[in-house]
Design an enzyme around this catalytic site. Structure first.
Site, PDB file in Angstrom:
ATOM      1  N   ARG A   1      -3.603  -4.553   7.212  1.00  0.00           N
ATOM      2  CA  ARG A   1      -4.632  -3.568   7.593  1.00  0.00           C
ATOM      3  C   ARG A   1      -5.868  -4.268   8.148  1.00  0.00           C
ATOM      4  O   ARG A   1      -6.470  -3.820   9.131  1.00  0.00           O
ATOM      5  CB  ARG A   1      -5.025  -2.727   6.383  1.00  0.00           C
TER       6      ARG A   1
ATOM      7  N   ASP B   1      -6.012   2.362   7.594  1.00  0.00           N
ATOM      8  CA  ASP B   1      -4.683   2.958   7.751  1.00  0.00           C
ATOM      9  C   ASP B   1      -4.836   4.465   7.652  1.00  0.00           C
ATOM     10  O   ASP B   1      -5.947   4.998   7.805  1.00  0.00           O
ATOM     11  CB  ASP B   1      -3.685   2.391   6.721  1.00  0.00           C
TER      12      ASP B   1
ATOM     13  N   TYR C   1       6.391  -8.571   8.552  1.00  0.00           N
ATOM     14  CA  TYR C   1       6.075  -7.145   8.655  1.00  0.00           C
ATOM     15  C   TYR C   1       6.302  -6.643  10.080  1.00  0.00           C
ATOM     16  O   TYR C   1       6.179  -7.410  11.039  1.00  0.00           O
ATOM     17  CB  TYR C   1       4.597  -6.895   8.321  1.00  0.00           C
TER      18      TYR C   1
ATOM     19  N   ASP D   1       0.837  -1.195   0.000  1.00  0.00           N
ATOM     20  CA  ASP D   1       0.000   0.000   0.000  1.00  0.00           C
ATOM     21  C   ASP D   1       0.877   1.253   0.000  1.00  0.00           C
ATOM     22  O   ASP D   1       2.027   1.224   0.455  1.00  0.00           O
ATOM     23  CB  ASP D   1      -0.894   0.021   1.241  1.00  0.00           C
TER      24      ASP D   1
END
Length: 237
Positions: A182, A90, A76, A48
């Site tokens: 997310r 987000d 991550y 993203d």
């Protein structure tokens, strides 16, 4: 390096760049350096705009390896803000709803995180590239169209709480292909009887490719100068 035949390069995607921004920047500079009109460049695994980190780019016939890279385990580091949600989960969208956080403790967070380790079902975010009747889900979401998305099975190998400073927590997540961090933030917020959204996300590993092996977008020109001889072209190799 023979980029026209096929090479694999690793980048640390910049904040606020789309994955295609990075591909387009590299392809443009590469084609100019090679003095060719077209060269095939693709990426393995979208990030993203509000995420940074490992992005694998493939050129030429190496683009056939994209599925191989996409199927590898990802790692991550995600920073979540509890007590508030956004439509995109987000910072792309503003906060739409706030929730209490006074009841949340570190112990509660630890207990909740354990629920997400293993094989789980996850509904992708509305602001995602999922296909809905031939259109991208984010295209519909940005028009205010509510398109129901089907839950998908995925695997979370590890979740580690790296930092706890309410309302902010930082997590390390090791997961399978298809995991939306997310959406994981959203689900963790609900499980905590609150809300949550990502305020930072960094992909630190894809398979064996780690951040220390990645170059920045600012390094593209220097990298190409170093790997492609001066005056190189199809007619003058």
């Amino acid at each position: 390096m023979d980029f026209e035949t096929g090479e694999v390069v690793y980048f640390n995607k910049p904040l606020d760049w789309t994955s295609f921004d990075l591909v387009n920047s590299f392809r443009y500079k590469l084609s100019r350096k090679l003095r060719v009109k077209k060269i095939k460049v693709g990426h393995a695994g979208t990030l993203d705009p509000k995420a940074t980190g490992v992005m694998i780019l493939c050129t030429g016939r190496a683009t056939k390896r994209i599925d191989e890279f996409q199927g590898q385990t990802k790692e991550y580091v995600a920073t979540l803000k509890l007590g508030a949600t956004t439509p995109s989960f987000d910072l792309e969208k503003d906060v739409d709803v706030t929730y209490p956080t006074e009841h949340i403790t570190r112990e509660k967070v630890d207990r909740v995180l354990k629920r997400f380790v293993g094989r789980i079902e996850q509904v992708p975010p509305a602001f995602s590239a999922c296909n809905v009747d031939g259109k991208r889900a984010y295209e519909l979401a940005r028009k205010g169209i509510d398109a129901p998305l089907k839950a998908k099975w995925l695997v979370i190998d590890e979740i580690e709480l790296l930092a706890y400073d309410l309302p902010v927590i930082k997590l390390r997540v090791v997961c399978s292909k298809g995991t939306y961090i997310r959406a994981l933030a959203r689900d963790i917020g609900y499980a905590l009887d609150s809300g949550a959204h990502l305020i930072a996300l960094e992909r630190t590993r894809v398979g064996e490719v780690t951040l220390d092996k990645c170059m920045s977008a600012e390094d593209i020109d220097l990298f190409l100068d170093r790997t492609i001889p001066a005056g190189h072209s199809r007619c003058n190799p």
